[in-house]
Write an enzyme that holds these catalytic residues in place. Structure first.
Site, PDB file in Angstrom:
ATOM      1  N   ASN A 199       0.807  -1.222   0.000  1.00 21.48           N
ATOM      2  CA  ASN A 199       0.000   0.000   0.000  1.00 21.48           C
ATOM      3  C   ASN A 199       0.841   1.273   0.000  1.00 21.48           C
ATOM      4  O   ASN A 199       0.458   2.256  -0.624  1.00 21.48           O
ATOM      5  CB  ASN A 199      -0.923  -0.023   1.232  1.00 21.48           C
ATOM      6  CG  ASN A 199      -1.549   1.335   1.490  1.00 21.48           C
ATOM      7  OD1 ASN A 199      -2.458   1.764   0.778  1.00 21.48           O
ATOM      8  ND2 ASN A 199      -1.046   2.042   2.500  1.00 21.48           N
ATOM      9  N   LYS A 258       2.323   3.601 -11.413  1.00 19.31           N
ATOM     10  CA  LYS A 258       1.140   2.790 -11.077  1.00 19.31           C
ATOM     11  C   LYS A 258       0.755   1.886 -12.255  1.00 19.31           C
ATOM     12  O   LYS A 258       0.254   0.784 -12.052  1.00 19.31           O
ATOM     13  CB  LYS A 258      -0.019   3.696 -10.651  1.00 19.31           C
ATOM     14  CG  LYS A 258       0.227   4.438  -9.326  1.00 19.31           C
ATOM     15  CD  LYS A 258       0.435   3.497  -8.146  1.00 19.31           C
ATOM     16  CE  LYS A 258       0.373   4.219  -6.807  1.00 19.31           C
ATOM     17  NZ  LYS A 258       0.591   3.327  -5.656  1.00 19.31           N
ATOM     18  N   TYR A 280       4.219   9.482 -11.619  1.00 17.85           N
ATOM     19  CA  TYR A 280       3.360   8.777 -10.668  1.00 17.85           C
ATOM     20  C   TYR A 280       2.451   7.807 -11.439  1.00 17.85           C
ATOM     21  O   TYR A 280       2.352   6.625 -11.099  1.00 17.85           O
ATOM     22  CB  TYR A 280       2.517   9.782  -9.869  1.00 17.85           C
ATOM     23  CG  TYR A 280       1.488   9.138  -8.975  1.00 17.85           C
ATOM     24  CD1 TYR A 280       1.871   8.457  -7.820  1.00 17.85           C
ATOM     25  CD2 TYR A 280       0.124   9.197  -9.275  1.00 17.85           C
ATOM     26  CE1 TYR A 280       0.923   7.861  -6.993  1.00 17.85           C
ATOM     27  CE2 TYR A 280      -0.822   8.608  -8.457  1.00 17.85           C
ATOM     28  CZ  TYR A 280      -0.425   7.941  -7.313  1.00 17.85           C
ATOM     29  OH  TYR A 280      -1.368   7.351  -6.497  1.00 17.85           O
ATOM     30  N   ALA A 317       2.792   6.552 -14.440  1.00 19.11           N
ATOM     31  CA  ALA A 317       3.552   5.458 -15.070  1.00 19.11           C
ATOM     32  C   ALA A 317       3.988   4.427 -14.038  1.00 19.11           C
ATOM     33  O   ALA A 317       4.013   3.218 -14.320  1.00 19.11           O
ATOM     34  CB  ALA A 317       4.762   6.027 -15.802  1.00 19.11           C
TER      35      ALA A 317
HETATM   36  N1  LIG Z   1      -5.191   9.188  -1.445  1.00 23.25           N
HETATM   37  C1  LIG Z   1      -5.491   9.106  -2.715  1.00 23.25           C
HETATM   38  O1  LIG Z   1      -6.209   9.968  -3.274  1.00 23.25           O
HETATM   39  C2  LIG Z   1      -4.994   7.945  -3.540  1.00 23.25           C
HETATM   40  C3  LIG Z   1      -5.529   7.744  -4.807  1.00 23.25           C
HETATM   41  C4  LIG Z   1      -5.079   6.676  -5.575  1.00 23.25           C
HETATM   42  C5  LIG Z   1      -4.122   5.817  -5.078  1.00 23.25           C
HETATM   43  N2  LIG Z   1      -3.609   6.030  -3.832  1.00 23.25           N
HETATM   44  C6  LIG Z   1      -2.581   5.103  -3.370  1.00 23.25           C
HETATM   45  O2  LIG Z   1      -2.979   4.541  -2.134  1.00 23.25           O
HETATM   46  C7  LIG Z   1      -1.826   4.236  -1.350  1.00 23.25           C
HETATM   47  C8  LIG Z   1      -2.005   4.816   0.041  1.00 23.25           C
HETATM   48  O3  LIG Z   1      -2.268   6.191  -0.080  1.00 23.25           O
HETATM   49  P1  LIG Z   1      -2.880   7.051   1.122  1.00 23.25           P
HETATM   50  O4  LIG Z   1      -3.429   8.279   0.484  1.00 23.25           O
HETATM   51  O5  LIG Z   1      -3.728   6.231   2.003  1.00 23.25           O
HETATM   52  O6  LIG Z   1      -1.499   7.412   1.894  1.00 23.25           O
HETATM   53  P2  LIG Z   1      -1.194   8.459   3.057  1.00 23.25           P
HETATM   54  O7  LIG Z   1      -2.433   8.707   3.876  1.00 23.25           O
HETATM   55  O8  LIG Z   1      -0.525   9.617   2.432  1.00 23.25           O
HETATM   56  O9  LIG Z   1      -0.084   7.633   3.870  1.00 23.25           O
HETATM   57  C9  LIG Z   1      -0.341   6.396   4.477  1.00 23.25           C
HETATM   58  C10 LIG Z   1       0.809   5.944   5.303  1.00 23.25           C
HETATM   59  O10 LIG Z   1       1.889   5.520   4.459  1.00 23.25           O
HETATM   60  C11 LIG Z   1       3.099   5.687   5.166  1.00 23.25           C
HETATM   61  N3  LIG Z   1       4.183   5.731   4.187  1.00 23.25           N
HETATM   62  C12 LIG Z   1       4.416   6.678   3.248  1.00 23.25           C
HETATM   63  N4  LIG Z   1       5.516   6.369   2.546  1.00 23.25           N
HETATM   64  C13 LIG Z   1       5.981   5.208   3.051  1.00 23.25           C
HETATM   65  C14 LIG Z   1       7.101   4.381   2.774  1.00 23.25           C
HETATM   66  N5  LIG Z   1       7.976   4.698   1.823  1.00 23.25           N
HETATM   67  N6  LIG Z   1       7.276   3.254   3.489  1.00 23.25           N
HETATM   68  C15 LIG Z   1       6.414   2.909   4.467  1.00 23.25           C
HETATM   69  N7  LIG Z   1       5.345   3.657   4.789  1.00 23.25           N
HETATM   70  C16 LIG Z   1       5.141   4.792   4.097  1.00 23.25           C
HETATM   71  C17 LIG Z   1       2.916   6.979   5.950  1.00 23.25           C
HETATM   72  O11 LIG Z   1       3.637   6.979   7.181  1.00 23.25           O
HETATM   73  P3  LIG Z   1       5.162   7.529   7.282  1.00 23.25           P
HETATM   74  O12 LIG Z   1       5.134   8.889   6.666  1.00 23.25           O
HETATM   75  O13 LIG Z   1       5.458   7.498   8.734  1.00 23.25           O
HETATM   76  O14 LIG Z   1       5.994   6.549   6.511  1.00 23.25           O
HETATM   77  C18 LIG Z   1       1.394   7.000   6.225  1.00 23.25           C
HETATM   78  O15 LIG Z   1       1.107   6.621   7.536  1.00 23.25           O
HETATM   79  C19 LIG Z   1      -0.626   4.791  -2.124  1.00 23.25           C
HETATM   80  O16 LIG Z   1       0.002   3.753  -2.812  1.00 23.25           O
HETATM   81  C20 LIG Z   1      -1.252   5.773  -3.097  1.00 23.25           C
HETATM   82  O17 LIG Z   1      -0.511   5.919  -4.297  1.00 23.25           O
HETATM   83  C21 LIG Z   1      -4.020   7.068  -3.043  1.00 23.25           C
END
Ligand SMILES: NC(=O)c1ccc[n+]([C@@H]2O[C@H](COP(=O)([O-])OP(=O)(O)OC[C@H]3O[C@@H](n4cnc5c(N)ncnc54)[C@H](OP(=O)(O)O)[C@@H]3O)[C@@H](O)[C@H]2O)c1
Length: 250
Positions: free
Chosen positions: A86, A154, A150, A152
């Site tokens: 994730n 994904k 980003y 690319a």
């Molecule tokens: N939010 C959106 O709109 C969206 C849309 C499409 C896809 N996604 C995908 O969904 C996934 C999760 O996104 P989210 O929005 O839920 O994330 P988020 O709220 O920004 O972060 C979730 C957690 O990930 C941890 N994290 C970040 N980088 C990390 C790393 N390199 N290693 C380990 N932990 C890490 C962070 O803690 P720390 O900072 O302490 O590491 C944070 O607690 C991602 O892959 C993102 O690309 C998100």
């Protein structure tokens, strides 16, 4: 309801957002869940408030952390049933100012890290007939200006999902992905580095463009992560399930 009793689930980036919602859903179904993140403090708080959730501080973008992360689950519980890749990185990065360092940082978190974690987890997933769920994005398929690297990264994760599904099927390991649309998390500010005003402008634009008229919640995405890992999905592999309010409809 599918039960994950006695199953062990590893969720990278599980301290907030989609990963946190998925970790809590797995735990509510009886799983022993290990969440990772770079900062220990939020993970400690999550574990303290939720029996069944423990943590390992690790960076999914650091190749040296992959086998240590998987080993921590094995040392703690002796098995691994589900890996959720994730944790991700993103940046608004117009081509004209893209640098090798910024491009590498995105691919380190979104492509190399998930690959090394999957490789490290593979023998244990083969032992349990387990599965991998990668967290991708609508923009893995839908083009987006200033998001090319980003997007690319994904797209690469989507295709890794399909290739690994073929490669690992003979070992009884399933591989699927959830491609999330814009979701209410800290991603825009913390991961994309936008200011509050910039993030609000992006959100307003996304709400206008999403056919169902709103951004999603982490739990709406987490539901499908858990569903793809569940026994009821035993005949599903190599699929990228889009959960995005219709944004990605071609
Ligand atoms: N939010 C959106 O709109 C969206 C849309 C499409 C896809 N996604 C995908 O969904 C996934 C999760 O996104 P989210 O929005 O839920 O994330 P988020 O709220 O920004 O972060 C979730 C957690 O990930 C941890 N994290 C970040 N980088 C990390 C790393 N390199 N290693 C380990 N932990 C890490 C962070 O803690 P720390 O900072 O302490 O590491 C944070 O607690 C991602 O892959 C993102 O690309 C998100």
């Amino acid at each position: 309801m599918d039960s994950f009793t006695d199953k062990v689930v590893l969720v990278t980036g599980g301290g907030a957002g989609i990963g946190r919602a998925a970790a809590l859903r797995f735990a509510a179904r009886g799983a022993r869940v290990i969440v990772t993140g770079r900062r220990a403090e939020p993970l400690r708080a999550l574990g303290a408030a939720n029996p069944g959730v423990t943590f390992t501080a690790a960076d999914a973008a650091n190749p040296d952390d992959a086998s240590r992360t998987v080993q921590s689950a094995i040392d703690r519980y002796g098995r691994l049933d589900v890996l959720v890749n994730n944790a991700g990185a993103g940046a608004i990065l117009p081509l004209a100012r893209a640098t090798a360092k910024e491009i590498a940082a995105i691919f380190a978190a979104n492509v190399i890290g998930p690959s090394l974690l999957a490789a490290a987890a593979l023998p244990y997933l083969a032992d349990t007939g387990g599965s991998i769920v990668n967290v991708s994005s609508t923009f893995g398929r839908k083009a987006a200006a200033a998001l090319s690297h980003y997007a690319a990264s994904k797209a690469a994760l989507d295709h890794l999902t399909r290739c690994w599904a073929l490669e690992l099927a003979g070992m009884g390991v399933r591989v699927n992905a959830v491609a999330a649309g814009p979701t209410e998390t800290e991603f825009l500010m913390e991961r994309m580095g936008l200011s509050e005003a910039e993030a609000e402008a992006v959100k307003a634009d996304e709400r206008r463009r999403i056919p169902l008229g709103r951004r999603g919640t982490p739990d709406e995405v987490a539901h499908w992560i858990v569903a793809l890992a569940a026994p009821a999905a035993a005949w599903i592999t190599g699929q990228v399930v889009t959960v995005d309010g219709g944004l990605g409809i071609p």
